[in-house]
Design a protein around this motif. Sequence first.
Motif, PDB file in Angstrom:
ATOM      1  N   ALA A 240       6.884  71.678 -26.197  1.00  7.46           N
ATOM      2  CA  ALA A 240       6.178  71.779 -25.113  1.00  7.46           C
ATOM      3  C   ALA A 240       6.623  72.225 -24.170  1.00  7.46           C
ATOM      4  CB  ALA A 240       5.625  69.871 -24.679  1.00  7.46           C
ATOM      5  N   GLN A 241       8.117  72.726 -23.471  1.00  7.98           N
ATOM      6  CA  GLN A 241       8.765  72.987 -22.513  1.00  7.98           C
ATOM      7  C   GLN A 241       7.668  74.203 -21.752  1.00  7.98           C
ATOM      8  OE1 GLN A 241      12.673  74.575 -22.851  1.00  7.98           O
ATOM      9  NE2 GLN A 241      13.070  75.163 -21.240  1.00  7.98           N
ATOM     10  N   GLY A 242       7.796  75.398 -22.590  1.00 12.14           N
ATOM     11  CA  GLY A 242       6.761  76.804 -22.162  1.00 12.14           C
ATOM     12  C   GLY A 242       5.797  76.182 -21.680  1.00 12.14           C
ATOM     13  N   THR A 243       5.119  75.231 -22.749  1.00  9.34           N
ATOM     14  CA  THR A 243       3.558  75.567 -22.109  1.00  9.34           C
ATOM     15  C   THR A 243       3.180  74.841 -21.176  1.00  9.34           C
ATOM     16  OG1 THR A 243       2.477  75.432 -24.602  1.00  9.34           O
ATOM     17  CG2 THR A 243       0.917  73.940 -22.941  1.00  9.34           C
ATOM     18  N   ALA A 244       4.109  73.764 -20.504  1.00 11.54           N
ATOM     19  CA  ALA A 244       4.265  73.003 -19.601  1.00 11.54           C
ATOM     20  C   ALA A 244       4.201  74.331 -17.925  1.00 11.54           C
ATOM     21  CB  ALA A 244       5.428  71.428 -19.867  1.00 11.54           C
ATOM     22  N   LEU A 245       5.419  74.631 -18.670  1.00  7.54           N
ATOM     23  CA  LEU A 245       5.394  75.904 -17.086  1.00  7.54           C
ATOM     24  C   LEU A 245       4.887  77.009 -17.599  1.00  7.54           C
ATOM     25  CD1 LEU A 245      10.095  75.507 -17.666  1.00  7.54           C
ATOM     26  CD2 LEU A 245       8.891  74.768 -15.872  1.00  7.54           C
ATOM     27  N   LEU A 246       4.143  76.800 -18.253  1.00  7.25           N
ATOM     28  CA  LEU A 246       3.090  77.178 -18.399  1.00  7.25           C
ATOM     29  C   LEU A 246       1.871  77.298 -17.577  1.00  7.25           C
ATOM     30  CD1 LEU A 246       1.906  80.856 -18.628  1.00  7.25           C
ATOM     31  CD2 LEU A 246       1.202  79.712 -20.373  1.00  7.25           C
ATOM     32  N   ILE A 247       1.145  76.231 -17.965  1.00 10.16           N
ATOM     33  CA  ILE A 247       0.518  75.081 -16.661  1.00 10.16           C
ATOM     34  C   ILE A 247       0.527  75.718 -15.579  1.00 10.16           C
ATOM     35  CG2 ILE A 247      -0.785  73.330 -16.271  1.00 10.16           C
ATOM     36  CD1 ILE A 247      -0.697  73.088 -19.198  1.00 10.16           C
ATOM     37  N   ALA A 248       1.855  74.977 -14.851  1.00  9.35           N
ATOM     38  CA  ALA A 248       2.442  74.699 -14.113  1.00  9.35           C
ATOM     39  C   ALA A 248       2.846  76.959 -13.168  1.00  9.35           C
ATOM     40  CB  ALA A 248       3.869  74.343 -13.598  1.00  9.35           C
ATOM     41  N   ALA A 249       2.551  77.707 -13.519  1.00 13.55           N
ATOM     42  CA  ALA A 249       2.423  78.376 -12.926  1.00 13.55           C
ATOM     43  C   ALA A 249       1.632  79.387 -12.806  1.00 13.55           C
ATOM     44  CB  ALA A 249       2.969  79.925 -13.878  1.00 13.55           C
ATOM     45  N   ALA A 250       0.287  78.818 -13.751  1.00 11.20           N
ATOM     46  CA  ALA A 250      -1.079  79.587 -14.189  1.00 11.20           C
ATOM     47  C   ALA A 250      -1.691  78.783 -12.546  1.00 11.20           C
ATOM     48  CB  ALA A 250      -1.369  78.848 -15.403  1.00 11.20           C
ATOM     49  N   VAL A 251      -1.620  77.084 -12.500  1.00 13.99           N
ATOM     50  CA  VAL A 251      -2.486  76.398 -11.283  1.00 13.99           C
ATOM     51  C   VAL A 251      -2.383  77.124 -10.048  1.00 13.99           C
ATOM     52  CG1 VAL A 251      -3.346  74.801 -13.200  1.00 13.99           C
ATOM     53  CG2 VAL A 251      -0.977  75.222 -11.354  1.00 13.99           C
ATOM     54  N   GLU A 252      -0.783  78.053 -10.095  1.00 17.39           N
ATOM     55  CA  GLU A 252      -0.239  78.108  -8.953  1.00 17.39           C
ATOM     56  C   GLU A 252      -1.825  79.391  -8.150  1.00 17.39           C
ATOM     57  OE1 GLU A 252       3.473  79.952  -8.421  1.00 17.39           O
ATOM     58  OE2 GLU A 252       3.707  77.825  -9.227  1.00 17.39           O
ATOM     59  N   PRO A 290       1.515  58.695 -20.553  1.00 15.36           N
ATOM     60  CA  PRO A 290       2.543  59.344 -21.632  1.00 15.36           C
ATOM     61  C   PRO A 290       2.655  60.103 -22.355  1.00 15.36           C
ATOM     62  CG  PRO A 290       0.968  57.630 -21.767  1.00 15.36           C
ATOM     63  CD  PRO A 290       0.725  58.075 -20.623  1.00 15.36           C
ATOM     64  N   GLY A 291       2.864  60.573 -23.423  1.00 12.44           N
ATOM     65  CA  GLY A 291       2.752  61.649 -24.185  1.00 12.44           C
ATOM     66  C   GLY A 291       3.086  63.840 -23.721  1.00 12.44           C
ATOM     67  N   VAL A 292       2.931  63.568 -24.450  1.00 18.64           N
ATOM     68  CA  VAL A 292       2.099  65.564 -24.336  1.00 18.64           C
ATOM     69  C   VAL A 292       1.664  65.704 -23.009  1.00 18.64           C
ATOM     70  CG1 VAL A 292       2.653  68.009 -24.769  1.00 18.64           C
ATOM     71  CG2 VAL A 292       3.959  66.968 -25.962  1.00 18.64           C
ATOM     72  N   THR A 293       0.446  65.055 -23.789  1.00 15.43           N
ATOM     73  CA  THR A 293      -1.128  65.368 -23.129  1.00 15.43           C
ATOM     74  C   THR A 293      -0.416  65.468 -21.381  1.00 15.43           C
ATOM     75  OG1 THR A 293      -2.087  65.213 -24.964  1.00 15.43           O
ATOM     76  CG2 THR A 293      -3.038  65.142 -23.064  1.00 15.43           C
ATOM     77  N   GLY A 294      -0.511  63.784 -21.366  1.00 20.46           N
ATOM     78  CA  GLY A 294       0.202  63.487 -20.029  1.00 20.46           C
ATOM     79  C   GLY A 294       0.874  64.541 -19.467  1.00 20.46           C
ATOM     80  N   LEU A 295       1.757  64.763 -19.587  1.00 18.45           N
ATOM     81  CA  LEU A 295       2.746  65.964 -19.578  1.00 18.45           C
ATOM     82  C   LEU A 295       2.528  67.451 -18.584  1.00 18.45           C
ATOM     83  CD1 LEU A 295       5.521  67.286 -18.848  1.00 18.45           C
ATOM     84  CD2 LEU A 295       5.584  67.645 -20.723  1.00 18.45           C
ATOM     85  N   TYR A 296       1.550  67.717 -19.999  1.00 23.54           N
ATOM     86  CA  TYR A 296       0.356  68.921 -19.202  1.00 23.54           C
ATOM     87  C   TYR A 296      -0.336  68.503 -17.926  1.00 23.54           C
ATOM     88  CZ  TYR A 296       1.958  70.044 -23.916  1.00 23.54           C
ATOM     89  OH  TYR A 296       2.337  71.269 -25.153  1.00 23.54           O
ATOM     90  N   ALA A 297      -1.206  67.657 -18.400  1.00 26.82           N
ATOM     91  CA  ALA A 297      -1.741  66.665 -17.136  1.00 26.82           C
ATOM     92  C   ALA A 297      -1.121  66.787 -15.502  1.00 26.82           C
ATOM     93  CB  ALA A 297      -2.436  65.521 -17.271  1.00 26.82           C
ATOM     94  N   ALA A 298       0.015  66.271 -15.874  1.00 25.95           N
ATOM     95  CA  ALA A 298       0.942  66.056 -14.271  1.00 25.95           C
ATOM     96  C   ALA A 298       1.084  67.593 -14.239  1.00 25.95           C
ATOM     97  CB  ALA A 298       1.940  65.673 -14.932  1.00 25.95           C
ATOM     98  N   GLN A 299       1.055  68.658 -14.952  1.00 29.52           N
ATOM     99  CA  GLN A 299       1.387  70.173 -14.060  1.00 29.52           C
ATOM    100  C   GLN A 299       0.283  70.806 -12.963  1.00 29.52           C
ATOM    101  OE1 GLN A 299       4.604  70.079 -13.882  1.00 29.52           O
ATOM    102  NE2 GLN A 299       4.741  68.562 -15.986  1.00 29.52           N
ATOM    103  N   LEU A 300      -0.803  70.093 -13.678  1.00 28.49           N
ATOM    104  CA  LEU A 300      -1.379  70.182 -11.966  1.00 28.49           C
ATOM    105  C   LEU A 300      -1.617  70.277 -11.056  1.00 28.49           C
ATOM    106  CD1 LEU A 300      -4.877  69.334 -14.802  1.00 28.49           C
ATOM    107  CD2 LEU A 300      -3.779  71.735 -14.241  1.00 28.49           C
TER     108      LEU A 300
END
Length: 381
Positions: A240-252, A290-300
């Motif tokens: 999930a590392q790459g996807t999380a960082l990609l989400i953070a970069a995309a929403v910028e 919690p979980g990977v979904t929570g990690l992705y949501a936090a990056q928003l």
Amino acid sequence: MKQKKIQTLYLLMQVAIWGIYGVLFSYANRYLMVGAGLSDAAAGLLLAAATGVSFLLQPLLTAVADRTRVSCRRIVLLSGYVMALSCLLLLLPMPSVVRVSLFILACVALQILPSFSNALAMSASADGAPLNFGLCRGSGSVSFGLFAQLGNLLISAFGLFTVPLCTLALCLLLLLSAAFFPESRAETTRERTPSSAGAFFRANPAFAAFLLGTVLLYVGHNVLSNCMYRIAILKGNEDAQGTALLIAAAVELPVMFSFSALLRLARCERWLRLSAVFFTVRLALTLLLPGVTGLYAAQLAQMGGFALFAVSSVCYAAEHIEKRDVVKGQTYLGASNTLGCVLAYALGGVLIGALGTAAMLAVCVALSAVGTVLVLCAVRR
């Protein structure tokens, strides 16, 4: 020179700088470990040292610029020349110790660039150039993402020598755009001599508090980037590392591209205060959800945090510091980012080793909260 050309040149400058970050810095550990045979710990310490050296160099170069009237454009050109020469030599066969030294030198030169390129933009704006800083900085973020992906493809296909090769190509773009960028009248015709560092902070105590808050905010921000692999494992999926960082970069991107429109809705101080809050919100959500979904949501929350801070802080420093100290204000702002990065390197691994990933995040949430309070108290109209 036509104003449109100034905007285009500065946009290309940002594309080059952040594209180099995407290639040179993103693959620094891989280059040093696989290409030069260093251990993980040695590579990390060298990169932390490079960041520390760049932190020390920024105020020193600012003092040189103040005393000798060396312009920001020339400092950008000098950094570009150092990187280009280092990367050109890295394409030749040489002993590992020389290879490592040249690579670290290129990393030091790279980390000097954001502060002085920001100061260059603010000086041009003071001359009346209608620069859309958010658009240019957002284009830099796009470039970072594209070249980070391109770098991986090139390394897989042709090997690690493509890291300095791609960096050299981007250095040429940087040097060309900086060479044709006009000298700032705001720098070359200062009415008053720039103040000393001590006098600057005595005259701007609120800005000093803001810089301290910025350091603390950037500690947490950089820990999320540096330790995302460990955080992804904590959440249950190391991939999930790459996807999380990609989400953070995309929403910028939407925020950076639309910042000029946001300034028509409210002054930059309001956006700066809001961004300080979202820095801590992102960290807290990363810890609590919690979980990977929570990690992705936090990056928003990156949309309201770093994306907003990266542009609003530069505008705030330009508006609240005297024109004679515009370079000093921007470079101190950049140095606070660099110091936050150094502390993140130092704290992240140590805290994970001693207390675990969750406890590391909790400590960073606390530090970020203190930084948020400092920014909220220091930022004023």
